[in-house]
Design a protein around this motif. Structure first.
Motif, PDB file in Angstrom:
ATOM      1  N   GLN A  56     -44.293  50.885  32.286  1.00  0.00           N
ATOM      2  CA  GLN A  56     -45.170  49.876  31.700  1.00  0.00           C
ATOM      3  C   GLN A  56     -46.596  50.349  31.890  1.00  0.00           C
ATOM      4  OE1 GLN A  56     -43.960  46.558  34.044  1.00  0.00           O
ATOM      5  NE2 GLN A  56     -42.180  46.090  32.772  1.00  0.00           N
ATOM      6  N   GLU A  57     -47.245  50.692  30.793  1.00  0.00           N
ATOM      7  CA  GLU A  57     -48.644  51.124  30.794  1.00  0.00           C
ATOM      8  C   GLU A  57     -48.986  52.051  31.960  1.00  0.00           C
ATOM      9  OE1 GLU A  57     -51.615  48.189  29.955  1.00  0.00           O
ATOM     10  OE2 GLU A  57     -50.129  46.899  28.987  1.00  0.00           O
TER      11      GLU A  57
ATOM     12  N   GLN B  44     -47.167  53.186  34.430  1.00  0.00           N
ATOM     13  CA  GLN B  44     -46.571  52.891  35.737  1.00  0.00           C
ATOM     14  C   GLN B  44     -46.134  54.160  36.461  1.00  0.00           C
ATOM     15  OE1 GLN B  44     -43.106  50.407  35.458  1.00  0.00           O
ATOM     16  NE2 GLN B  44     -42.795  50.305  37.672  1.00  0.00           N
TER      17      GLN B  44
ATOM     18  N   ASP C 208     -46.354  56.986  26.707  1.00  0.00           N
ATOM     19  CA  ASP C 208     -46.146  56.322  27.990  1.00  0.00           C
ATOM     20  C   ASP C 208     -44.760  56.645  28.544  1.00  0.00           C
ATOM     21  OD1 ASP C 208     -47.027  54.946  30.193  1.00  0.00           O
ATOM     22  OD2 ASP C 208     -46.342  53.006  29.464  1.00  0.00           O
TER      23      ASP C 208
END
Length: 163
Positions: A118-119, A121, A141
């Motif tokens: 997630q973005e 991570q 990503d």
């Protein structure tokens, strides 16, 4: 090592999807898919426009770091990939242990695992023990984990990251 495709992402692009190999390649590259070059040697004369278009497209794909292999190499890799099962053994705040089960009859090398976060991570993820390496691809990503050789049966790897 290069990013290797997930077989579900391999979409043959047939002649006619775009007027030239170059334009077909653009469509596929921009969608982050995989281009299967429809090449039949008997249909191309050595000096034809199509042969030139194909050669230019392959040269460009190589410059852009594309994974270029023959159909038989792709099929061999695809079969090997299907014989490895990843199972998350434990997951912490900044560590993940994964068991990679090799169901084939021989050790497998050259495999790459794709981990989506997630973005960013997993932007700073690394594989412990120095065997294998990771590469974060910002536009997608995605973190690619270039795996060490996997012995027959269970192989545990530990991945760590910092937030």
């Amino acid at each position: 090592g290069k990013e290797l495709p997930d077989p579900l992402s391999i979409i043959p692009v047939t002649e006619g999807s775009a007027p030239s190999f170059q334009q077909s390649y653009n469509v596929v590259r921009d969608a982050h898919w995989y281009y299967v070059l429809p090449y039949y040697p008997e249909t191309y004369a050595a000096r034809s426009r199509q042969a030139s278009d194909m050669e230019v497209t392959i040269a460009r794909a190589k410059r852009e770091g594309a994974w270029i292999v023959t159909t038989s190499q792709a099929l061999t890799w695809w079969r090997a990939r299907g014989q490895v099962r990843p199972v998350i053994a434990s997951m912490g705040r900044d560590e993940m242990q994964i068991d990679l089960i090799n169901d084939s009859e021989r050790p497998l090398s050259g495999l790459v695992m794709e981990i989506r976060g997630q973005e960013g991570q997993y932007r700073h993820m690394r594989i412990s023990g120095g065997e294998g390496e990771t590469l974060y691809i910002e536009e997608l990503d995605v973190t690619l984990v270039y795996l060490p050789t996997l012995d027959i049966g269970g192989n545990r790897i530990t991945l760590t990251w910092r937030r």
